[in-house]
Enzyme design. Structure first.
Site, PDB file in Angstrom:
ATOM      1  N   GLU A  86     111.580  32.183   1.316  1.00 57.36           N
ATOM      2  CA  GLU A  86     112.593  31.176   1.629  1.00 57.36           C
ATOM      3  C   GLU A  86     113.336  30.666   0.399  1.00 57.36           C
ATOM      4  OE1 GLU A  86     109.570  30.756   5.050  1.00 57.36           O
ATOM      5  OE2 GLU A  86     109.446  30.891   2.857  1.00 57.36           O
ATOM      6  N   LYS A 198     111.740  21.271  18.106  1.00 49.05           N
ATOM      7  CA  LYS A 198     111.668  22.391  19.035  1.00 49.05           C
ATOM      8  C   LYS A 198     111.998  21.980  20.469  1.00 49.05           C
ATOM      9  CE  LYS A 198     108.468  26.099  20.447  1.00 49.05           C
ATOM     10  NZ  LYS A 198     109.342  27.232  20.085  1.00 49.05           N
TER      11      LYS A 198
END
Length: 613
Positions: A86, A198
């Site tokens: 990342e 989410k």
């Protein structure tokens, strides 16, 4: 009982229809009762990216973003790049943005996926790079409960982003994404982080994506204060020894052509910060060099002697000012910057102008008359002739020769050079020839080691028609060398030049000059068995790890080993040809003597009087 809610593929329609079946398979022929269509947050995100013109997304998947990944799978307009880490991912998006002028876009999962962005966000923030980074987050009812892979990434990154926000309600999602892109690219560009729980992304809501942005309290200045500008021009007109100081803001604003016209009209010499290099072609007769800690003697002397310092798009950080009260001691200072908070923060200025660099320069062109400063220019060129930038080495490959060979080999190519951080970066900023077709992408404000290779990946993905060359040290290259896999899989013809001096060179240089040669934790050949034996008669240093040539081969590509200046041109030409023919990254390892120094040098916090030549 006479309504049906049909949910499939992230969409929901409210309807008054019945199901008809064909061959036992349920098929719903739906007409919206009130014409309203609802979609999931995941689907709205993908729609928003397309609306914003995003063609490339750098992403690393995880549990909290898997539904977004699934939506990305269903479309074909946005290219999704899978890096190997990342941190490298955000550097790639950063360089993609710098080299294309577009907003770089990232997608990572929650927890460690998000925290791995921190260094890259800080890098982009310091250098004013427009990024929009989406991070996954656990469901809202789990936030604050130490859930698996839960972190307050907005809190963590608050000081290193232009803006950060968690989406708490599905109905806010479209507006927040629209604002994120607007904030990232407007005013002083910068990174924006949008945290996506989410459960919010799974909720159904409006499919509408806003067309306009209206953020109360955020209205970037787009006008130039004509009164202040005229005062600055008047100061220039009366100056005997005026000097332009161009910072990274000139490059960010795309003001290079306009700035060059202004310099030619006023015939005022130009010095640049490291990030400002390339604001005017480096072979231009009025360009002097970089100033500051590793700036040329002539550039620093010009700042010392000028009577008006006309600065555009620079923060006046400590690397160029040194001892503040001794900086530009004879000069009236004009400062143009898009950020009002940057003006007089470090150096008190006489005429502040808050404006975009390009807008200001264009206005100045309208209000200036042609000027002449032959005596002053001759004086500046005399200093350059007296103490030119030049390196003489007794062993190994000459760093200056490496950069000058790159200038020669890529002279006729539209090229993006990217640099890691260290001695090689300073040599690159001293000797690279930059102009409209040769650009340098580097980490300036944060000085991030590990930036070089992934930034080359991002630049090459963004500019497939250009040549891309990564310039790294052996230390910085190892920090993100796993991105060779990304470059191989994306079929990128990168040429990676690795300056290998077996040391963390910049720190070693400071140890040599200021710490009586106490070389602590800077030798990259050091093994445990070296303890107490280093430098003793008969001691042979262990082999260097890794072997970069074999490492290139392990990634399915090719490596080259250069030990003398005579090998440079032929080797780099061969490496370039191999990379382009096979669409693979290559490594050219150049052996540089460990004791080579970047000169001139001014110790941090010292003044120009303390320059070491």
């Amino acid at each position: 009982p006479n309504r049906i809610f049909y949910i499939a593929d992230g969409y929901v329609w409210q309807s008054r229809c019945l199901t008809r079946k064909h061959g036992g398979v349920g098929e719903r022929n739906v007409e919206g009762g009130n014409g309203m269509r609802k979609i999931s947050g995941n689907k709205l995100l993908v729609k928003a990216l397309k609306e914003e013109g995003v063609d490339t997304l750098f992403g690393y998947p995880g549990a909290c973003t898997i539904d977004i990944s699934d939506e990305l799978y269903k479309q074909g307009d946005i290219k999704v790049i899978l890096p190997r880490h990342e941190q490298a991912l955000v550097h790639e998006a950063d360089a993609y943005a710098r080299s294309t002028g577009k907003v770089g876009v990232c997608l990572v999962t929650s927890g460690p996926g998000a925290t791995n962005l921190v260094t890259g966000l800080a890098t982009a923030n310091y250098d004013s790079v427009p990024l929009v980074c989406f991070t996954g987050q656990v469901a809202r009812h789990l936030i604050g409960n130490d859930a698996f892979q839960e972190v307050d990434i907005v809190g963590i990154t608050r000081s290193i982003t232009k803006y950060g926000v968690t989406v708490h309600r599905r109905e806010e999602l479209g507006r927040i994404i629209k604002e994120a892109f607007y904030i990232a690219r407007s005013g002083k560009p910068g990174p924006v982080l949008v945290d996506l729980p989410k459960d919010v992304m799974g909720e159904l809501g409006s499919s509408e994506y806003p067309k306009e942005v209206n953020i109360r309290g955020y209205k970037p200045n787009t006008n130039v204060h004509i009164g202040q500008l005229k005062r600055a021009v008047k100061l220039l007109n009366h100056a005997k020894k005026p000097l332009f100081l161009a910072g990274g803001g000139v490059n960010i604003a795309g003001a290079n052509e306009a700035f060059t016209k202004l310099v030619e009209k006023t015939k005022i010499p130009v010095v640049t910060t490291v990030m400002g290099r390339g604001a005017i072609p480096t072979n231009h007769p009025y360009y002097v060099a970089n100033l500051g800690m590793h700036g040329a003697y002539a550039a620093n002397m010009a700042v010392e002697e000028c009577d008006v310092l006309f600065s555009i798009g620079t923060r006046f950080n400590d690397r160029i000012t040194g001892k503040l009260h001794a900086f530009a001691p004879n000069a009236k200072i004009v400062h143009i910057d898009i950020e009002s908070a940057a003006i007089s923060r470090n150096v008190t200025v006489d005429i502040p102008i808050v404006a975009d660099a390009k807008a200001a320069i264009l206005k100045i062109l309208e209000h200036t008359e042609p000027m002449k400063h032959e005596e002053w220019i001759a004086e500046v060129k005399g200093w350059d002739k007296e103490y030119p930038l030049h390196m003489e080495v007794e062993e190994g490959v000459n760093p200056q020769s490496i950069i000058e060979t790159l200038n020669e080999v890529y002279a006729d190519r539209d090229t993006v050079f990217t640099s890691d951080v260290g001695q090689h970066q300073m040599w690159a900023s001293q000797y690279l020839k930059l102009d409209a077709t040769h650009r340098l992408v580097q980490s300036g404000g944060l000085g991030t080691m590990g930036f070089g290779l992934p930034s080359a990946v991002g630049a090459q993905i963004g500019c497939p028609e250009k040549s891309v060359v990564s310039i790294s040290g052996d230390g910085g290259f190892q920090m993100n060398m796993q991105e060779l896999a990304t470059a191989v899989c994306q079929e990128l013809p990168l040429v990676n030049i690795v300056f290998n001096n077996n040391r963390l060179g910049m720190v070693r240089q400071m140890q040599e000059l200021f710490f009586k040669k106490r070389y602590t934790i800077t030798c990259l050949r050091y093994h445990k068995s070296c303890k107490g034996k280093c430098g003793t008669p008969g001691w042979v240093c262990p082999e260097y790890v890794p072997d970069f040539v074999k490492m290139a081969e392990a990634y399915g590509s090719k490596g080259y080993f250069v030990t003398s200046n005579d090998q440079l041109k032929d080797t780099i030409l061969e490496a370039r040809e191999y990379a382009e023919k096979n669409k693979k990254p290559v490594i050219v390892e150049c052996m540089v003597a460990p004791d080579e120094l970047v000169m001139p040098m001014i110790k941090g916090g010292a003044s120009f009087e303390d320059i070491m030549l």
